[in-house]
Motif scaffolding. Structure first.
Motif, PDB file in Angstrom:
ATOM      1  N   LEU A  16      19.496  19.448  37.269  1.00 25.96           N
ATOM      2  CA  LEU A  16      20.139  19.255  38.572  1.00 25.96           C
ATOM      3  C   LEU A  16      19.708  17.951  39.253  1.00 25.96           C
ATOM      4  O   LEU A  16      20.543  17.156  39.701  1.00 25.96           O
ATOM      5  CB  LEU A  16      19.823  20.466  39.464  1.00 25.96           C
ATOM      6  N   MET A  17      18.384  17.715  39.335  1.00 22.36           N
ATOM      7  CA  MET A  17      17.920  16.494  40.017  1.00 22.36           C
ATOM      8  C   MET A  17      18.346  15.253  39.247  1.00 22.36           C
ATOM      9  O   MET A  17      18.777  14.259  39.835  1.00 22.36           O
ATOM     10  CB  MET A  17      16.393  16.481  40.171  1.00 22.36           C
ATOM     11  N   GLY A  18      18.197  15.309  37.907  1.00 22.50           N
ATOM     12  CA  GLY A  18      18.562  14.151  37.090  1.00 22.50           C
ATOM     13  C   GLY A  18      20.010  13.756  37.321  1.00 22.50           C
ATOM     14  O   GLY A  18      20.324  12.574  37.544  1.00 22.50           O
ATOM     15  N   SER A  40      21.170  23.205  28.704  1.00 23.04           N
ATOM     16  CA  SER A  40      21.298  24.645  28.975  1.00 23.04           C
ATOM     17  C   SER A  40      20.013  25.260  29.512  1.00 23.04           C
ATOM     18  O   SER A  40      20.043  26.332  30.114  1.00 23.04           O
ATOM     19  CB  SER A  40      21.734  25.369  27.706  1.00 23.04           C
ATOM     20  N   GLU A  41      18.861  24.622  29.321  1.00 18.90           N
ATOM     21  CA  GLU A  41      17.624  25.219  29.828  1.00 18.90           C
ATOM     22  C   GLU A  41      17.369  24.849  31.296  1.00 18.90           C
ATOM     23  O   GLU A  41      16.427  25.338  31.906  1.00 18.90           O
ATOM     24  CB  GLU A  41      16.411  24.823  28.961  1.00 18.90           C
ATOM     25  N   ALA A  42      18.229  23.988  31.843  1.00 17.50           N
ATOM     26  CA  ALA A  42      18.005  23.526  33.214  1.00 17.50           C
ATOM     27  C   ALA A  42      18.130  24.667  34.225  1.00 17.50           C
ATOM     28  O   ALA A  42      19.063  25.463  34.155  1.00 17.50           O
ATOM     29  CB  ALA A  42      19.017  22.433  33.558  1.00 17.50           C
ATOM     30  N   ALA A  43      17.189  24.695  35.166  1.00 19.08           N
ATOM     31  CA  ALA A  43      17.259  25.695  36.245  1.00 19.08           C
ATOM     32  C   ALA A  43      18.532  25.512  37.070  1.00 19.08           C
ATOM     33  O   ALA A  43      18.991  26.453  37.721  1.00 19.08           O
ATOM     34  CB  ALA A  43      16.027  25.580  37.134  1.00 19.08           C
ATOM     35  N   GLY A  44      19.108  24.314  37.015  1.00 18.98           N
ATOM     36  CA  GLY A  44      20.371  24.075  37.719  1.00 18.98           C
ATOM     37  C   GLY A  44      21.474  25.022  37.267  1.00 18.98           C
ATOM     38  O   GLY A  44      22.390  25.330  38.027  1.00 18.98           O
TER      39      GLY A  44
END
Ligand SMILES: Cc1cc2nc3c(=O)[nH]c(=O)nc-3n(C[C@H](O)[C@H](O)[C@H](O)COP(=O)(O)OP(=O)(O)OC[C@H]3O[C@@H](n4cnc5c(N)ncnc54)[C@H](O)[C@@H]3O)c2cc1C
Length: 376
Positions: A16-18, A40-44
């Motif tokens: 998300l931040m990236g 897919s592992e992003a908390a976003g």
């Protein structure tokens, strides 16, 4: 064929931040390359998407940061939607926080910002709310974004349309700094999807690796807090407000999908997977908050890792390695704080004049604040 971008700002982590920072930088005319290990592992993709500085009961500088980001969200979303042609799923649903007693309600850190609800008005705002909740607070100013189905995809499309380059499947394994006195950033080493190790020279990068940040820079005290989630398909409009109970919340999307979250497991580390205890906690919370929802058909179950810090505030700013910027540690509020984080990092990195509050926040949430405390 890998993208060739002249002297880009490297974004380490395509969560998300990236993505939010890459988009903001690209809009300011910067060349940007995102190194993304596994989207897919992003908390976003995991989050419930609540925009909830008041319902979360934040306080101090974190509340002020959250309120400032909340104010930026409508124009931020407008820019993403304009650049992507896709909706972000912004909804000003308001959030209801129920309490077991008046004393609990009055002690809530953000009680002053909410509208007091007695049992009758609670039932009006949340038809079918469980009997254990006599009073509540309604935060009309809080809302939600449909991060999992809309925001992340819209952000990625907005980045691509603004010329951001992506290297998918690239694991950043090392940060390279100058051996001379300056110790400035000189590049990063990545393991690409084919297994090969490569060095990418760069003088400016943003570390946005979420819960995994400390694996690259152990000085930063970022650790994972696992969260398990599930979703149900309710009847459309059965629940209009987000219902934010202690330990469990229900977030209704426009099509009747209800996202139910979330466990908060510090001791789990990076242990993947669902657990019977975690899922039971969500089901018990659901029953207590909205008994009728027990019979709604289940849709999905998933989990992810929040990037947390010792004071639960984010790390935003240039770290001790000149040229290396940090945007991580947003814990439970990354969706809420993405708008202001992207604005602060993109502004400071391109040396645009930040207003007074912007400079103050970069001080308040400086990535080295824990190191400074220890050395005092
Ligand atoms: C269960 C749960 C519920 C949540 N609910 C909400 C909510 O309702 N509202 C809210 O505001 N926030 C919520 N959050 C918090 C929010 O999701 C996070 O704060 C936010 O997603 C953090 O964004 P990030 O980019 O720092 O990390 P992430 O989105 O996790 O992205 C990090 C990315 O970096 C990549 N990466 C890591 N290491 C490397 C490496 N070495 N090389 C290359 N890439 C790497 C990873 O693959 C990942 O894709 C929730 C989080 C969870 C887990």
């Amino acid at each position: 064929m890998l993208p060739v971008v002249p002297n880009p700002v490297l974004i380490l982590g395509g969560g998300l931040m990236g993505l939010a920072i890459a988009h903001a930088l690209a809009r300011q005319g910067e060349a940007v390359l995102v190194l993304s290990r596994r989207r897919s592992e992003a908390a976003g993709f995991v989050a419930a998407g609540m925009l909830a500085p008041h319902a979360e009961g934040l306080s101090g500088p974190l509340l002020a940061l959250g309120q400032a980001s909340l104010a930026l969200i409508p124009s931020w979303v407008e820019r993403i939607e304009a650049d992507s042609g896709l909706p972000c799923g912004l909804c000003s649903s308001g959030i209801v926080v129920p309490f077991a007693s008046v004393a609990e309600r009055d002690a809530y850190p953000t009680a002053l910002f909410g509208e007091e609800l007695g049992r009758a008005s609670l039932e009006r705002e949340v038809p079918g709310i469980g009997p254990r909740w006599p009073v509540g607070l309604l935060f009309r100013q809080d809302g939600q974004l449909d991060n999992r189905r809309c925001l992340m995809r819209a952000l990625e499309a907005a980045c691509v349309n603004r010329g951001v380059a992506f290297e998918e499947g690239s694991d950043v394994v090392d940060l390279l700094t100058s051996a001379s006195g300056s110790h400035g950033l000189e590049g990063v080493r990545v393991r690409r999807a084919d297994g090969g190790l490569h060095t990418l020279p760069c003088s400016r990068a943003v570390l946005a690796c979420g819960a995994w940040t400390a694996q690259l820079l152990p000085e930063l005290p970022v650790f994972p807090v696992k969260g398990q989630m599930l979703s149900l398909q309710g009847p459309r409009h059965a629940l209009e407000r987000v219902l934010f109970g202690p330990g469990t919340y229900l977030v209704p999307r426009g099509d009747g999908l209800v996202v139910v979250g979330a466990t908060s497991e510090r001791e789990a580390g990076f242990q993947e997977g669902l657990t019977p205890e975690g899922q039971l906690q969500l089901e018990q919370g659901l029953t207590s908050l909205l008994p009728q929802a027990q019979s709604w058909p289940p849709m999905e179950r998933w989990w992810g890792f929040r990037p947390c810090t010792p004071d639960e505030g984010p790390l935003v700013g240039e770290c001790a390695i000149p040229g290396l910027w940090v945007a991580t540690g947003h814990h439970r509020n990354g969706v809420l704080l993405a708008a202001i984080t992207a604005t602060l990092i993109a502004g400071a990195l391109t040396q645009r004049q930040l207003d007074l509050d912007g400079s103050n926040w970069l001080k308040a949430f400086h990535p080295d604040r824990f190191a400074n405390r220890m050395s005092v």
